[in-house]
Design a protein around this motif. Structure first.
Motif, PDB file in Angstrom:
ATOM      1  N   ILE A 363       0.862  -1.188   0.000  1.00 12.47           N
ATOM      2  CA  ILE A 363       0.000   0.000   0.000  1.00 12.47           C
ATOM      3  C   ILE A 363       0.898   1.237   0.000  1.00 12.47           C
ATOM      4  O   ILE A 363       1.779   1.380   0.856  1.00 12.47           O
ATOM      5  CB  ILE A 363      -0.908   0.013   1.232  1.00 12.47           C
ATOM      6  N   TYR A 387      -1.366  -1.224  -4.122  1.00 11.89           N
ATOM      7  CA  TYR A 387      -2.631  -0.528  -3.887  1.00 11.89           C
ATOM      8  C   TYR A 387      -2.300   0.938  -3.658  1.00 11.89           C
ATOM      9  O   TYR A 387      -1.667   1.296  -2.657  1.00 11.89           O
ATOM     10  CB  TYR A 387      -3.349  -1.132  -2.678  1.00 11.89           C
ATOM     11  N   VAL A 407      -3.824  -1.566  -8.200  1.00  9.03           N
ATOM     12  CA  VAL A 407      -5.222  -1.266  -7.892  1.00  9.03           C
ATOM     13  C   VAL A 407      -5.280   0.170  -7.386  1.00  9.03           C
ATOM     14  O   VAL A 407      -4.629   0.506  -6.394  1.00  9.03           O
ATOM     15  CB  VAL A 407      -5.788  -2.220  -6.816  1.00  9.03           C
ATOM     16  N   CYS A 409      -7.090   3.092  -5.476  1.00 12.73           N
ATOM     17  CA  CYS A 409      -8.038   3.066  -4.365  1.00 12.73           C
ATOM     18  C   CYS A 409      -8.447   4.489  -3.974  1.00 12.73           C
ATOM     19  O   CYS A 409      -7.656   5.423  -4.065  1.00 12.73           O
ATOM     20  CB  CYS A 409      -7.421   2.366  -3.160  1.00 12.73           C
ATOM     21  N   ALA A 415      -7.795   0.791   0.380  1.00 13.71           N
ATOM     22  CA  ALA A 415      -6.567   0.076   0.023  1.00 13.71           C
ATOM     23  C   ALA A 415      -6.312  -1.087   0.984  1.00 13.71           C
ATOM     24  O   ALA A 415      -5.946  -2.192   0.565  1.00 13.71           O
ATOM     25  CB  ALA A 415      -5.386   1.047   0.034  1.00 13.71           C
ATOM     26  N   ASN A 418      -8.849  -3.944   0.279  1.00 15.88           N
ATOM     27  CA  ASN A 418      -8.504  -4.673  -0.947  1.00 15.88           C
ATOM     28  C   ASN A 418      -7.271  -5.549  -0.740  1.00 15.88           C
ATOM     29  O   ASN A 418      -7.225  -6.707  -1.206  1.00 15.88           O
ATOM     30  CB  ASN A 418      -8.248  -3.682  -2.088  1.00 15.88           C
ATOM     31  N   ALA A 419      -6.268  -5.010  -0.045  1.00 12.82           N
ATOM     32  CA  ALA A 419      -5.051  -5.789   0.196  1.00 12.82           C
ATOM     33  C   ALA A 419      -5.346  -7.001   1.068  1.00 12.82           C
ATOM     34  O   ALA A 419      -4.823  -8.103   0.825  1.00 12.82           O
ATOM     35  CB  ALA A 419      -3.993  -4.905   0.854  1.00 12.82           C
TER      36      ALA A 419
END
Length: 470
Positions: A363, A387, A407, A409, A415, A418-419
């Motif tokens: 991230i 992310y 991705v 975010c 983030a 999603n991670a």
């Protein structure tokens, strides 16, 4: 508190009333100085309402009588242009200094045989961890180690000096730019990566600011210098040629015939031309990753100079708990490890974090530094997916396109979610969700601490929700 006896009855201006500014005012008043203070922030000015240094606008200061102007490290000296208070002081031939310079002058007033010892630590990355680690080792053997500067307490708020004191000071390039007479018994330069160019104007000026930490050292003093980057290595070579002080190179990438280095998870040091293993770092859980092994090498030779046996230092490292927001492990049973590395405000710091783990769900984002994510393009081998959030998201996505799955975010919370989803569903045996932003925090947060706290709070909330749902 540290006072400066030579400033009794002196007229001194203090511009910037953050933690260090207020501490400077208190120390100057205790020294018997006449103090004139100001801050551009109204709330900061209000803190001085009932003090002997109550704010008054610099237009009202007695410039003809002023001996020094002490400015906050954040006040621009040259770039993008000198602040108005700096221009006024220079036009009036009044020295512009920082609180570390006042500290240096206070120590210089003490009889040499009674002076405390000083350890000064700088570097683009790792200086907070290294400073805290050195203080931890020294305290573990009963030394009176006072930790401050750019970490913890303002330098002038530290305990008054006695001969047994060892001051361990973390110093930023901003602070070093305002420091002229500091003579440290041990000065540490860990590394240099391009940073703060907007403040210093050029990379060369930034490097010169870092080099100031070695000014005023004598042959009995020690310069500890990282040699794992080209800028620091060049400084080490130049210091050796000058011969003004002892030199101890440090590395986490290669063996050395002098100084100390980490290799294969063990620490080594050189004594009288013989390389000796000090011990293994596997037990130092807060010092994972090669960058932390470099920090450990620096702490080892620093504490050895101050009389601590290397094996004792390694033993103390195993009890070091690390610092918040710096490769901070947030371990929750049944989940991937979350790593809070919010302090990674530039690509160089993030590069070190990415190299410390396998199977990384990374991230990143915030306000990009001048080079963005370009230095990270060859450091993504361990990254499963990135992310990206914040101002830098689109720029990072462009710079890293084709090198890693990305991705975009909306924010940090998204983030993290999603991670976590991807890491949990992956085939990785030990997935790591690494928050190492490679950016400043100022697009959404006041500082990296607030950003790291937000990361931790979101992780805790997600774990609670999932636990409640179960």
């Amino acid at each position: 508190m540290i006072t400066i006896s030579s400033l009794k009855n002196a007229h001194v201006g203090v511009f910037g009333l953050g933690v260090s500014g207020l501490a400077t005012c208190e120390a100057l008043i205790a020294s018997g100085a006449h103090v004139y203070s100001w801050d551009e922030n109204k709330a900061a000015r209000e803190k001085t309402a009932n003090t002997e240094y109550r704010c008054e606008h610099p237009k009202q200061w007695p410039w003809d009588a002023m001996e020094y102007v002490v400015v906050s490290p954040g006040v621009p000296l040259t770039h993008p242009k000198p602040h108005a208070i700096v221009r006024k002081a220079r036009a009036s031939n009044i020295p512009v200094v920082g609180d570390v310079e006042l500290f240096a002058r206070a120590i210089a007033e003490i009889e040499e045989s009674e002076r405390p010892r000083i350890v000064a630590v700088t570097g683009s990355n790792g200086k907070s961890t290294t400073s805290a680690l050195i203080a931890h080792i020294l305290r573990s053997v009963g030394e009176n180690a006072q930790l401050g500067g750019n970490i913890g307490e303002a330098v002038l708020s530290l305990a008054a000096p006695v001969s047994s004191t060892i001051y361990v000071l973390e110093l930023s390039s901003f602070q070093l730019d305002l420091t002229y007479s500091l003579a440290a018994d041990v000065s540490v330069l860990l590394n240099i990566t391009p940073d703060h160019i907007d403040r210093h104007g050029t990379l060369g000026a930034y490097v010169e600011a870092k080099k100031r930490i070695f000014r005023n050292q004598s042959p009995s003093n020690l310069a500890v210098v990282g040699v794992d980057d080209e800028y620091s290595e060049a400084i080490c070579t130049a210091l050796k040629a000058a011969g003004a002080q002892g030199i101890a190179p440090i590395s986490a990438q290669s063996t050395l015939g002098e100084g100390a280095y980490a290799l294969g998870g063990s620490l080594y040091y050189n004594l009288d031309g013989k390389t000796i293993e000090a011990g293994e770092l596997s037990g130092a859980k807060a010092l994972c990753g090669s960058h932390n092994h470099q920090n450990a090498s620096a702490a080892l030779v620093t504490c050895q100079k101050l009389g601590v046996a290397p094996a004792v230092s390694v033993n103390a490292m195993e009890r070091f708990e690390g610092l918040p927001h710096r490769m901070e492990i947030i371990a929750v049973e049944g989940y991937p490890n979350f790593i809070n590395d919010s302090k990674a405000t530039n690509a160089g710091a993030a590069m070190r974090a990415l190299a410390a783990f396998d199977d990384v769900f990374w991230i990143a984002g915030g306000r990009a530094k001048s080079d963005g994510a370009i230095p990270l393009r060859n450091s993504l081998g361990n990254v499963r997916r990135a992310y990206l959030f914040g101002e830098a998201a689109d720029l990072f996505a462009q710079q890293l396109e084709g090198l890693v799955s990305i991705v975009l975010c909306e924010n940090l919370d998204v983030a993290i979610q999603n991670a976590l989803t991807d890491a949990t569903a992956s085939d990785a045996k030990q997935p790591v969700i690494l928050f190492s932003p490679a950016c400043a925090s100022y697009d959404q947060y006041r500082n990296f601490e607030e950003r790291g706290d937000a990361f931790r709070a979101c992780v805790e909330e997600l774990v609670f929700q999932n636990g409640a749902a179960a």
